[in-house]
Enzyme design. Sequence first.
Site, PDB file in Angstrom:
ATOM      1  N   ASP A 198       0.843  -1.123   0.016  1.00 59.07           N
ATOM      2  CA  ASP A 198       0.113   0.002  -0.049  1.00 59.07           C
ATOM      3  C   ASP A 198       0.770   1.046   0.091  1.00 59.07           C
ATOM      4  O   ASP A 198       1.985   1.163   0.687  1.00 59.07           O
ATOM      5  CB  ASP A 198      -0.982  -0.033   1.437  1.00 59.07           C
ATOM      6  CG  ASP A 198      -2.109   0.856   1.010  1.00 59.07           C
ATOM      7  OD1 ASP A 198      -1.935   1.931   0.639  1.00 59.07           O
ATOM      8  OD2 ASP A 198      -3.318   0.425   1.262  1.00 59.07           O
ATOM      9  N   LYS A 265     -15.934  -3.574  -3.983  1.00 61.79           N
ATOM     10  CA  LYS A 265     -16.483  -2.418  -3.643  1.00 61.79           C
ATOM     11  C   LYS A 265     -17.212  -1.855  -4.585  1.00 61.79           C
ATOM     12  O   LYS A 265     -16.878  -1.458  -5.455  1.00 61.79           O
ATOM     13  CB  LYS A 265     -15.565  -1.701  -2.849  1.00 61.79           C
ATOM     14  CG  LYS A 265     -14.799  -2.435  -1.668  1.00 61.79           C
ATOM     15  CD  LYS A 265     -13.562  -1.363  -1.071  1.00 61.79           C
ATOM     16  CE  LYS A 265     -12.927  -2.173   0.028  1.00 61.79           C
ATOM     17  NZ  LYS A 265     -13.528  -2.017   1.402  1.00 61.79           N
TER      18      LYS A 265
END
Length: 307
Positions: A198, A265
């Site tokens: 990340d 999502k």
Amino acid sequence: MIRAAYLAHEGFEREVEEELRRAGVAVARWHGPLALTEAPPVPSAWALDVWTDPREMAVPSIKGAAAALRAIQRNWSLQPVLHHRRAALIEAALPPLKGKALRFPEAAPSGHLGGWTLLSPELMLASPTKTSPFLRGAVRFEEDREGPPSRAYLKLWEALTRLGRWPGPGETVLDLGAAPGGWTWALAQLGCQVVAVDKAQMDPGVAALPNVTIRTESAFGLEPEREAAVDWLFSDIICYPARLLGLVQRWREAGRARNFVCTIKFQGETDHETAAAFAAIPGARVFHGAHNKHELMFCLLEADAPG
């Protein structure tokens, strides 16, 4: 005649109905969170639970209703909607169910469980079989309020519990979009080696775990063909479903990951078309868990994929 009932998570009734409509199934009526249909049961990603063999049964009395259920099988899960006092009295006359919180990693219950609800004081709907082994389709866990930096680990625990498999010592894991580290923390507790990717900062406590390696990079910037093979690929990245589908397809084509667990999502309207594309991948499982928001879980295990 009601032939199937789909239990929607609160706030996701629309998703269940839209999904069923796309499958050619009309909802005859809603009974609280239960979508009742006159068509045979079909797979539903958005339903927490599907009652696959519902039948209407008379309720001559409290004892009579409980006896009728016990004559079919022992274990029943009440879905309370109407006539709560009468339903509670019938439930009290049935063998008790503990419904205890699981201590992850602990296997899901294996006992047979049916579902029932009162349609009226004199009529109940009961299905001896349903797709979820959990009371009202929702798994509960003994939560850890000290270690993880967020509550995102609960949906990961739920996904792995529903799969009945999770990484362990000796296995390698890639966690994409890992910050702040809820999934990385949960995976590290299982003893596997975790590479967390990340660009955002990870929680210092998670980053310091001995079996965690941090890569401050974009998950979409990785080239699967140049990466070492991993046993598991996890992703809780916030991105449009179509972009995640492309990422999964690249890793599958490169053959660099054996098992996948990813969150799909949705932003704004639900992208049912892309959800269906995930579900169409051979061996895939797509579902909405009790700990999910406006999202689905995509899971693909090597053992489930066709050889």
